[in-house]
Design an enzyme around this catalytic site. Structure first.
Site, PDB file in Angstrom:
ATOM      1  N   PHE A   1       0.881  -1.159   0.000  1.00 36.56           N
ATOM      2  CA  PHE A   1       0.000   0.000   0.000  1.00 36.56           C
ATOM      3  C   PHE A   1       0.922   1.213   0.000  1.00 36.56           C
ATOM      4  CE2 PHE A   1      -3.723   2.212   2.254  1.00 36.56           C
ATOM      5  CZ  PHE A   1      -4.584   2.066   1.188  1.00 36.56           C
TER       6      PHE A   1
ATOM      7  N   GLN B   1      -3.773  16.386   2.798  1.00 39.25           N
ATOM      8  CA  GLN B   1      -3.514  15.528   1.635  1.00 39.25           C
ATOM      9  C   GLN B   1      -4.647  15.677   0.622  1.00 39.25           C
ATOM     10  OE1 GLN B   1      -3.394  11.222   2.503  1.00 39.25           O
ATOM     11  NE2 GLN B   1      -1.329  11.332   1.685  1.00 39.25           N
TER      12      GLN B   1
ATOM     13  N   HIS C   1      -6.261  14.055  -2.684  1.00 37.23           N
ATOM     14  CA  HIS C   1      -6.289  12.885  -3.558  1.00 37.23           C
ATOM     15  C   HIS C   1      -6.491  13.409  -4.983  1.00 37.23           C
ATOM     16  CE1 HIS C   1      -7.719   9.145  -5.338  1.00 37.23           C
ATOM     17  NE2 HIS C   1      -7.289   8.506  -4.268  1.00 37.23           N
TER      18      HIS C   1
ATOM     19  N   LEU D   1     -14.565  10.062  -3.598  1.00 35.91           N
ATOM     20  CA  LEU D   1     -13.330   9.501  -4.137  1.00 35.91           C
ATOM     21  C   LEU D   1     -13.534   8.647  -5.386  1.00 35.91           C
ATOM     22  CD1 LEU D   1     -10.652  10.001  -2.666  1.00 35.91           C
ATOM     23  CD2 LEU D   1     -10.688   7.596  -2.064  1.00 35.91           C
TER      24      LEU D   1
ATOM     25  N   GLU E   1      -7.813   5.166  -7.011  1.00 35.44           N
ATOM     26  CA  GLU E   1      -6.624   5.165  -7.866  1.00 35.44           C
ATOM     27  C   GLU E   1      -6.554   3.894  -8.713  1.00 35.44           C
ATOM     28  OE1 GLU E   1      -3.281   7.899  -6.366  1.00 35.44           O
ATOM     29  OE2 GLU E   1      -3.547   6.381  -4.841  1.00 35.44           O
TER      30      GLU E   1
ATOM     31  N   ARG F   1       1.021  10.003  -6.586  1.00 38.34           N
ATOM     32  CA  ARG F   1      -0.268  10.648  -6.304  1.00 38.34           C
ATOM     33  C   ARG F   1      -0.145  12.187  -6.288  1.00 38.34           C
ATOM     34  NH1 ARG F   1      -3.619   9.946  -0.696  1.00 38.34           N
ATOM     35  NH2 ARG F   1      -3.918   7.847  -1.418  1.00 38.34           N
TER      36      ARG F   1
ATOM     37  N   HIS G   1      -8.567  15.220   1.244  1.00 34.60           N
ATOM     38  CA  HIS G   1      -8.752  13.829   1.644  1.00 34.60           C
ATOM     39  C   HIS G   1      -8.370  13.537   3.092  1.00 34.60           C
ATOM     40  CE1 HIS G   1      -9.156   9.586   1.029  1.00 34.60           C
ATOM     41  NE2 HIS G   1      -7.874   9.334   1.158  1.00 34.60           N
TER      42      HIS G   1
ATOM     43  N   ARG H   1       0.907  11.653   4.671  1.00 30.27           N
ATOM     44  CA  ARG H   1       0.506  10.438   5.383  1.00 30.27           C
ATOM     45  C   ARG H   1       0.857   9.187   4.577  1.00 30.27           C
ATOM     46  NH1 ARG H   1      -4.893   7.398   5.431  1.00 30.27           N
ATOM     47  NH2 ARG H   1      -5.129   8.469   3.462  1.00 30.27           N
TER      48      ARG H   1
HETATM   49  C1  LIG Z   1     -12.580   7.709   1.156  1.00 30.21           C
HETATM   50  C2  LIG Z   1     -11.591   7.485   2.273  1.00 30.21           C
HETATM   51  C3  LIG Z   1     -10.808   6.354   2.295  1.00 30.21           C
HETATM   52  C4  LIG Z   1      -9.899   6.135   3.335  1.00 30.21           C
HETATM   53  N1  LIG Z   1      -9.154   4.984   3.342  1.00 30.21           N
HETATM   54  C5  LIG Z   1      -8.305   4.748   4.379  1.00 30.21           C
HETATM   55  C6  LIG Z   1      -7.562   3.514   4.448  1.00 30.21           C
HETATM   56  O1  LIG Z   1      -7.685   2.640   3.589  1.00 30.21           O
HETATM   57  N2  LIG Z   1      -6.729   3.329   5.503  1.00 30.21           N
HETATM   58  C7  LIG Z   1      -6.555   4.264   6.490  1.00 30.21           C
HETATM   59  O2  LIG Z   1      -5.774   4.038   7.415  1.00 30.21           O
HETATM   60  N3  LIG Z   1      -7.270   5.427   6.450  1.00 30.21           N
HETATM   61  C8  LIG Z   1      -8.129   5.686   5.436  1.00 30.21           C
HETATM   62  N4  LIG Z   1      -8.842   6.868   5.408  1.00 30.21           N
HETATM   63  C9  LIG Z   1      -8.721   7.803   6.547  1.00 30.21           C
HETATM   64  C10 LIG Z   1      -9.502   7.268   7.764  1.00 30.21           C
HETATM   65  O3  LIG Z   1     -10.728   6.750   7.346  1.00 30.21           O
HETATM   66  C11 LIG Z   1      -9.758   8.368   8.804  1.00 30.21           C
HETATM   67  O4  LIG Z   1      -8.599   9.085   9.054  1.00 30.21           O
HETATM   68  C12 LIG Z   1     -10.242   7.766  10.131  1.00 30.21           C
HETATM   69  O5  LIG Z   1     -11.332   6.917   9.905  1.00 30.21           O
HETATM   70  C13 LIG Z   1     -10.624   8.869  11.111  1.00 30.21           C
HETATM   71  O6  LIG Z   1     -11.225   8.284  12.239  1.00 30.21           O
HETATM   72  P1  LIG Z   1     -11.544   9.147  13.547  1.00 30.21           P
HETATM   73  O7  LIG Z   1     -12.109   8.210  14.541  1.00 30.21           O
HETATM   74  O8  LIG Z   1     -10.377   9.964  13.923  1.00 30.21           O
HETATM   75  O9  LIG Z   1     -12.660  10.184  13.076  1.00 30.21           O
HETATM   76  P2  LIG Z   1     -14.050   9.990  12.324  1.00 30.21           P
HETATM   77  O10 LIG Z   1     -14.278   8.624  11.834  1.00 30.21           O
HETATM   78  O11 LIG Z   1     -14.096  11.124  11.363  1.00 30.21           O
HETATM   79  O12 LIG Z   1     -15.112  10.239  13.479  1.00 30.21           O
HETATM   80  C14 LIG Z   1     -15.337  11.519  14.019  1.00 30.21           C
HETATM   81  C15 LIG Z   1     -16.490  11.414  15.004  1.00 30.21           C
HETATM   82  O13 LIG Z   1     -16.627  12.658  15.690  1.00 30.21           O
HETATM   83  C16 LIG Z   1     -17.989  13.037  15.718  1.00 30.21           C
HETATM   84  N5  LIG Z   1     -18.053  14.503  15.846  1.00 30.21           N
HETATM   85  C17 LIG Z   1     -17.441  15.443  15.096  1.00 30.21           C
HETATM   86  N6  LIG Z   1     -17.744  16.676  15.544  1.00 30.21           N
HETATM   87  C18 LIG Z   1     -18.572  16.511  16.614  1.00 30.21           C
HETATM   88  C19 LIG Z   1     -19.233  17.405  17.492  1.00 30.21           C
HETATM   89  N7  LIG Z   1     -19.116  18.724  17.380  1.00 30.21           N
HETATM   90  N8  LIG Z   1     -20.034  16.889  18.462  1.00 30.21           N
HETATM   91  C20 LIG Z   1     -20.189  15.548  18.586  1.00 30.21           C
HETATM   92  N9  LIG Z   1     -19.573  14.658  17.769  1.00 30.21           N
HETATM   93  C21 LIG Z   1     -18.776  15.137  16.807  1.00 30.21           C
HETATM   94  C22 LIG Z   1     -18.540  12.492  14.407  1.00 30.21           C
HETATM   95  O14 LIG Z   1     -19.941  12.386  14.439  1.00 30.21           O
HETATM   96  C23 LIG Z   1     -17.840  11.130  14.360  1.00 30.21           C
HETATM   97  O15 LIG Z   1     -18.521  10.207  15.152  1.00 30.21           O
HETATM   98  C24 LIG Z   1      -9.753   7.106   4.370  1.00 30.21           C
HETATM   99  C25 LIG Z   1     -10.524   8.255   4.338  1.00 30.21           C
HETATM  100  C26 LIG Z   1     -11.449   8.453   3.296  1.00 30.21           C
HETATM  101  C27 LIG Z   1     -12.261   9.706   3.295  1.00 30.21           C
END
Ligand SMILES: Cc1cc2nc3c(=O)[nH]c(=O)nc-3n(C[C@H](O)[C@H](O)[C@H](O)COP(=O)(O)OP(=O)(O)OC[C@H]3O[C@@H](n4cnc5c(N)ncnc54)[C@H](O)[C@@H]3O)c2cc1C
Length: 588
Positions: free
Chosen positions: A132, A246, A248, A262, A265, A296, A361, A396
């Site tokens: 990856f 970042q 994409h 998205l 790729e 990328r 992204h 990243r």
């Molecule tokens: C299309 C896509 C593909 C990806 N693919 C990968 C991958 O293959 N591998 C990888 O490692 N990463 C990948 N990523 C990145 C990864 O998904 C994220 O960085 C990660 O899931 C973030 O998780 P988190 O728990 O930090 O936040 P999030 O999953 O964003 O959760 C945030 C939480 O906070 C809550 N919240 C926000 N503001 C408030 C508020 N004011 N009050 C109450 N609640 C609030 C939201 O409701 C949510 O529950 C990808 C991202 C995208 C967009």
């Protein structure tokens, strides 16, 4: 916890009072993992989110999650994982955080398996790991192309098993702080507007990044609006590396409501060709050897320049074409893309080119945290996941963010439990609660000509125009001026809750978060007078060794430089500075 029922007995202006030992804001992978750790330790924990827990941004993650398990390549080690991460971060990641991440990653995968995550396996039962992006060895575990959704499903299941109290649709508007120590949060119910004061010994902020403040973003619609950054900064925290976002290379541009979604790729990997509106295969000019399979960042830059210089399509994109490929092959190898374009754009990609453009992204920067504990500048407050900083530096390494969520989720859970156990007295501050209440009252009382959604759109336009893939002093300064104008317009903003709920109030707070995150990003981007990783300055096209430091932003607009420690000798020995060949390896 059923706030909705309980809130019915309240009179106007009263809040429901809830007590938690530890409160977690966010039910993505980071927040859930932290909450599970607390519950497993017998600590009473409440986990809230502004959306449904099964639809947190984490479910979008497709490609995989990293850990040096050496199931496929025996030579792999956590030290090599750390070295790859530091190299990809252009030496701006904190080696202490990175080493902890990589050392703990294998145990985190084991936990996920124990919680029921169904990762892909080899015939002999080993976990399959794949390449990856810029990893030296195969170390990315995955579950089909729905890794995030699978992890989220298992974490929700485990949280229920261990008794985490969860609350969806609760919007946190402010962290309650007294004398530099957090004592809870102020929140409202997005459905009925009822308010809650949740007091807690410790608060874990896991509220995601700020990629939604660009017009095209691969994020969920009303997530990643910079809430975490605003909540933290208003409480007294500093932010770090905010200039690094970042992009994409390929997000959808049309229809507008799906802009940024998205386009994997894999489309280029399977032979997709990029053309501008004049039909030119423009990658011949940017990377004649690797063409569409270039790195990328280079493809994102090429797409951006073609559009910015007026060679884009009617909707402001370039064309990504697979119509020359065998239809059956496209349906077999890119089924999700075929479905996505049929569902969202009524477009058959086997006969019609897709319109694509760079899409915001991932937020590499975020809340400043201590390397070992992820404690912030405010006592009792921790930050974790995409809203925290330190792991990714200027770029990243694909697959590291899910690892970050689960590794540091466990660590902050343990740290918050420890903090709570040693607390003698829990302070409360009626003035802090009154200020939070007034903030909501004042927004609801406003009358004027402006509305949250169009103002949000204006922030996204300005960030895309002034602080996108390519940046310059002139553009960034213009962005800050436009931002000030928007802040003035916001004073005239009317918030209208209606029969359908308090979404409009949520949008108003999203907008506040976006304005703060935009300001921090613009000010850090201005200060970083060099080109490094995801930050491209047309007026400073080279990397400047004097800027091998983190930029740390405070609410008063000051940006200071923070030196970066050296990696351990075991990791330093593996860092050879060589770029790895990444052709054909997915990065999402
Ligand atoms: C299309 C896509 C593909 C990806 N693919 C990968 C991958 O293959 N591998 C990888 O490692 N990463 C990948 N990523 C990145 C990864 O998904 C994220 O960085 C990660 O899931 C973030 O998780 P988190 O728990 O930090 O936040 P999030 O999953 O964003 O959760 C945030 C939480 O906070 C809550 N919240 C926000 N503001 C408030 C508020 N004011 N009050 C109450 N609640 C609030 C939201 O409701 C949510 O529950 C990808 C991202 C995208 C967009």
């Amino acid at each position: 916890m059923n706030t909705r029922t309980a809130s019915r007995g309240l009179t106007h202006g009263e809040e429901r009072r809830v007590a938690a030992t530890v409160l977690v804001i966010g039910s993505g992978a980071a927040g859930l993992r932290a909450a599970i750790e607390l519950a497993e330790r017998g600590v009473q924990v409440v986990c809230v989110s502004k959306r449904r827990r099964d639809d947190a941004h984490t479910v979008l993650a497709a490609g995989g999650i990293n850990a040096a398990l050496a199931t496929m390549d025996a030579e792999d080690s956590w030290e090599q994982h750390a070295a790859d991460t530091l190299r990809e971060a252009y030496w701006l990641a904190d080696p202490r955080i990175v080493e902890l991440l990589c050392r703990e990653a294998p145990a985190a995968i084991e936990e996920l398996v124990r919680y029921g995550v169904q990762f892909a396996r080899e015939d002999d039962g080993r976990l399959t790991q794949r390449f990856f992006g810029a990893h030296r060895w195969r170390r990315t575990c995955f579950a089909g192309d729905y890794t995030g959704r699978e992890i989220q499903r298992a974490l929700i299941g485990r949280a229920a098993e261990v008794g985490v109290a969860m609350r969806d649709d609760l919007y946190v508007t402010r962290l309650l702080v007294h004398d530099g120590r957090v004592f809870g949060v102020y929140a409202f119910d997005v459905e009925d507007g009822s308010r809650s004061v949740i007091v807690a010994d410790a608060v874990i902020l896991a509220a995601g990044g700020h990629t939604r403040i660009w017009r095209r973003s691969s994020s969920r619609r009303d997530e990643n609006t910079g809430d975490a950054m605003r909540l933290a900064a208003a409480a007294g925290c500093r932010l770090r590396d905010m200039e690094f976002v970042q992009f994409h290379p390929t997000g959808m541009v049309f229809p507008e409501e799906s802009a940024g979604t998205l386009v994997t790729e894999a489309v280029r990997g399977e032979g997709g060709i990029l053309r501008n509106a004049a039909g030119e295969r423009f990658m011949e000019r940017y990377d004649p050897e690797r063409l569409e399979l270039s790195a990328r960042d280079r493809v994102a830059l090429a797409n951006y320049i073609e559009i910015a210089e007026g060679r884009g399509t009617e909707h402001g994109g370039v064309l990504l074409d697979v119509s020359h490929l065998d239809r059956d092959m496209v349906l077999r190898r890119l089924p999700r893309m075929y479905r996505q374009f049929i569902d969202l754009a009524m477009l058959d990609i086997t006969s019609t080119p897709m319109e694509v453009a760079p899409t915001a992204h991932y937020s590499m920067g975020g809340v400043w945290v201590d390397a070992e504990t992820h404690a912030t500048d405010v006592e009792g407050l921790y930050a974790v996941g995409e809203c925290a900083s330190g792991v990714h530096g200027a770029n990243r390494l694909g697959g590291n963010s899910l690892t970050e969520c689960v590794v540091f989720g466990r660590i902050v859970g343990a740290e918050a439990a420890r903090w709570s156990a040693k607390l003698d007295v829990q302070v409360r501050d009626r003035a802090a609660i009154a200020a939070a209440r007034e903030e909501v009252d004042e927004l609801l009382a406003r009358r004027g000509e402006e509305f949250p959604r169009p103002l949000q759109r204006a922030v996204r336009d300005l960030m895309s125009e002034c602080c996108g893939v390519l940046r310059s002093e002139k553009g960034l300064r213009a962005g800050l001026t436009r931002l000030e104008e928007l802040a003035v317009r916001m004073r005239d903003m009317e918030v209208r809750p209606d029969i359908a709920g308090y979404d409009d109030l949520a949008h108003a707070f999203d907008l506040k978060g976006s304005l703060l995150a935009a300001q921090a990003t613009l000010e850090c981007a201005l200060e970083r007078r060099e080109t490094r990783g995801a930050h491209n300055r047309v007026d400073f096209p080279d990397q400047d060794p004097r800027l091998q430091t983190n930029l740390v932003w405070s609410c008063d607009g000051t940006v200071t430089r923070e030196p970066i420690p050296q990696p351990s000798s075991a990791v330093a020995a593996l860092v050879d500075g060589q770029e790895l060949e990444t052709t054909g390896r997915l990065l999402e």
